[in-house]
Scaffold this active site. Structure first.
Site, PDB file in Angstrom:
ATOM      1  N   LYS A 111     -72.448 -61.061 -80.828  1.00 31.61           N
ATOM      2  CA  LYS A 111     -73.169 -60.351 -79.762  1.00 31.61           C
ATOM      3  C   LYS A 111     -74.478 -59.756 -80.262  1.00 31.61           C
ATOM      4  CE  LYS A 111     -69.609 -59.592 -76.354  1.00 31.61           C
ATOM      5  NZ  LYS A 111     -69.005 -58.747 -75.346  1.00 31.61           N
ATOM      6  N   LYS A 192     -66.134 -70.268 -75.960  1.00 31.40           N
ATOM      7  CA  LYS A 192     -65.189 -69.772 -74.946  1.00 31.40           C
ATOM      8  C   LYS A 192     -65.910 -69.511 -73.618  1.00 31.40           C
ATOM      9  CE  LYS A 192     -65.251 -64.772 -75.154  1.00 31.40           C
ATOM     10  NZ  LYS A 192     -64.540 -63.578 -74.800  1.00 31.40           N
ATOM     11  N   LYS A 195     -68.021 -64.306 -69.471  1.00 31.71           N
ATOM     12  CA  LYS A 195     -68.871 -63.852 -68.374  1.00 31.71           C
ATOM     13  C   LYS A 195     -70.244 -63.397 -68.854  1.00 31.71           C
ATOM     14  CE  LYS A 195     -65.470 -60.278 -67.518  1.00 31.71           C
ATOM     15  NZ  LYS A 195     -65.492 -59.215 -68.508  1.00 31.71           N
TER      16      LYS A 195
HETATM   17  P1  ATP Z   1     -67.608 -60.869 -72.323  1.00 31.55           P
HETATM   18  O1  ATP Z   1     -68.073 -62.259 -72.390  1.00 31.55           O
HETATM   19  O2  ATP Z   1     -68.535 -59.939 -71.618  1.00 31.55           O
HETATM   20  O3  ATP Z   1     -67.090 -60.362 -73.646  1.00 31.55           O
HETATM   21  P2  ATP Z   1     -65.191 -61.840 -71.347  1.00 31.55           P
HETATM   22  O4  ATP Z   1     -65.411 -62.834 -70.293  1.00 31.55           O
HETATM   23  O5  ATP Z   1     -64.876 -62.301 -72.724  1.00 31.55           O
HETATM   24  O6  ATP Z   1     -66.406 -60.876 -71.364  1.00 31.55           O
HETATM   25  P3  ATP Z   1     -63.465 -59.500 -71.430  1.00 31.55           P
HETATM   26  O7  ATP Z   1     -63.572 -58.415 -70.474  1.00 31.55           O
HETATM   27  O8  ATP Z   1     -64.067 -59.274 -72.782  1.00 31.55           O
HETATM   28  O9  ATP Z   1     -64.050 -60.869 -70.842  1.00 31.55           O
HETATM   29  O10 ATP Z   1     -61.948 -59.901 -71.606  1.00 31.55           O
HETATM   30  C1  ATP Z   1     -60.873 -59.582 -70.760  1.00 31.55           C
HETATM   31  C2  ATP Z   1     -59.650 -60.333 -71.216  1.00 31.55           C
HETATM   32  O11 ATP Z   1     -59.827 -61.727 -70.954  1.00 31.55           O
HETATM   33  C3  ATP Z   1     -59.366 -60.216 -72.714  1.00 31.55           C
HETATM   34  O12 ATP Z   1     -57.977 -60.068 -72.933  1.00 31.55           O
HETATM   35  C4  ATP Z   1     -59.840 -61.517 -73.284  1.00 31.55           C
HETATM   36  O13 ATP Z   1     -59.136 -61.875 -74.448  1.00 31.55           O
HETATM   37  C5  ATP Z   1     -59.554 -62.481 -72.135  1.00 31.55           C
HETATM   38  N1  ATP Z   1     -60.467 -63.618 -72.145  1.00 31.55           N
HETATM   39  C6  ATP Z   1     -61.816 -63.566 -72.019  1.00 31.55           C
HETATM   40  N2  ATP Z   1     -62.345 -64.804 -72.061  1.00 31.55           N
HETATM   41  C7  ATP Z   1     -61.301 -65.656 -72.210  1.00 31.55           C
HETATM   42  C8  ATP Z   1     -61.194 -67.086 -72.317  1.00 31.55           C
HETATM   43  N3  ATP Z   1     -62.264 -67.858 -72.278  1.00 31.55           N
HETATM   44  N4  ATP Z   1     -59.967 -67.620 -72.450  1.00 31.55           N
HETATM   45  C9  ATP Z   1     -58.867 -66.848 -72.484  1.00 31.55           C
HETATM   46  N5  ATP Z   1     -58.887 -65.496 -72.398  1.00 31.55           N
HETATM   47  C10 ATP Z   1     -60.086 -64.895 -72.263  1.00 31.55           C
END
Ligand code: ATP
Ligand code: LTN
Length: 327
Positions: A111, A192, A195
């Protein structure tokens, strides 16, 4: 009842990775565990957030948590900023973690290359996350695979504090699903689905209309082999692997079995679109009902904060006493 805690950031819009990696499991566990689920708005501001967007994102996420099936009667759902104990314990965890440990966190390394202004909060993010968990004495933490390293640090910090100052914290166990723990970007299947860093075409949002879901899946990157087999270790076939794992996670069948049911990549994509649409349609209906009544959403979050605060205050008192703060 054993306790679980997990958190999700109110940044952007909830996607299929969040659902399959985390939210769906939160829903499944709410009867079995004393469940605490937090919308981690303090974590969100580690990178700049426009206040209006943040307000929207929090409302969206709260409505989404209830729409996917989290029941506020059975689980405690709250905003992190409504419970002062998170910030209080985060400071203690920052003083328990070393600079070297925080420097090794891969999420920070990734990040910090994407933002010009690297806040001290972004660096300290994992200490706040440890505080989130330890504050509730959570035994288990259901998360996607990307959070493994942060969880390991939370365990290290709990153990270190307990060794130095006496037993205060429960050492938490990560709970990572076997399938769906890492849903990949449809356009860049080696990254991955995220968002904050994926392009829209690589993400399926839970609120995407059916036509858009079909379009995104039909355009998902695969390979030119046209050999429908599950080959988990070949990076050149990461796109196909991701589609098979998506299907596997939604259908509860193994990825190999999903592969055997279809004769071409095209047929697999059509079938996958259908099952994704089937999964998100009821969520979208409930989501609309919750967003129509924002007053009710706030009321539920207020109740959650009260329950969370009661547990958090007790832990802070114990931690302060153990540290030698006058209480
Ligand atoms: P950011 O990209 O802003 O970090 P994010 O999309 O990764 O956001 P988070 O709010 O950080 O989402 O994560 C919420 C939950 O979703 C966490 O438990 C994380 O492990 C899970 N998660 C996020 N992205 C994935 C993915 N691509 N596959 C499976 N689980 C995910
Ligand atoms: N860092 C996590 C979100 C998060 C979390 C938590 C998860 C913040 N606090 C406590 C589990 C437990 C993420 O980015 N997904």
């Amino acid at each position: 009842m054993a306790r679980i805690l997990s958190g999700i950031q109110p940044t952007g819009t909830t996607h299929l990775g969040n659902y399959l990696g985390a939210l769906r499991h939160w829903v499944d566990q709410q009867d079995e565990f004393d469940s605490f689920f937090s919308i981690v708005d303090l974590h969100a501001i580690t990178v700049h957030q426009d206040p209006k967007d943040l307000r929207e994102a929090v409302t969206h996420l709260a409505a989404m948590l209830f729409a996917v099936g989290i029941d506020p009667q059975r689980a405690t759902v709250f905003l992190q900023s409504h419970v002062p104990g998170h910030a209080q314990l985060a400071w203690i965890m920052e003083c328990t973690a070393s600079f070297g440990e925080l420097s090794r966190m891969t999420q920070f390394k990734e990040k910090s290359t994407k933002t010009e202004f690297i806040s001290a909060g972004l660096f300290n993010y994992p200490a706040l996350m440890a505080a989130d968990i330890l504050l509730y004495q959570a035994e288990r933490v259901p998360v996607g695979d990307d959070q493994k390293q942060h969880l390991e640090l939370a365990r290290t910090l709990a153990t270190r504090f307990n060794t130095r100052f006496g037993e205060v914290f429960t050492v938490p166990e990560p709970q990572i699903p076997k399938v769906g723990a890492r849903i990949m970007d449809l356009q860049v299947p080696t990254q991955k689905m995220s968002k904050s860093s994926s392009q829209d075409s690589g993400i399926i949002y839970l609120l995407d209309p059916p036509e858009l879901i079909k379009k995104k899946i039909s355009r998902a990157v695969t390979d030119s082999a046209n050999d429908l087999r599950y080959v988990p270790d070949d990076p050149l076939r990461a796109g196909l692997r991701n589609l098979l794992e998506l299907g596997s996670s939604l259908l509860g069948a193994s990825p190999e079995e999903v592969a055997s049911r279809h004769s071409s990549y095209g047929a697999l994509k059509v079938a996958l679109s259908e099952i994704v649409i089937e999964a998100v349609t009821p969520i979208q209906q409930l989501y609309r009902e919750y967003t129509d009544d924002r007053g009710e959403l706030l009321r539920i979050l207020g109740e959650g904060a009260e329950r969370a605060n009661a547990v958090a205050r007790a832990t802070i008192e114990r931690a302060h006493a153990a540290l030698g703060f006058l209480t």
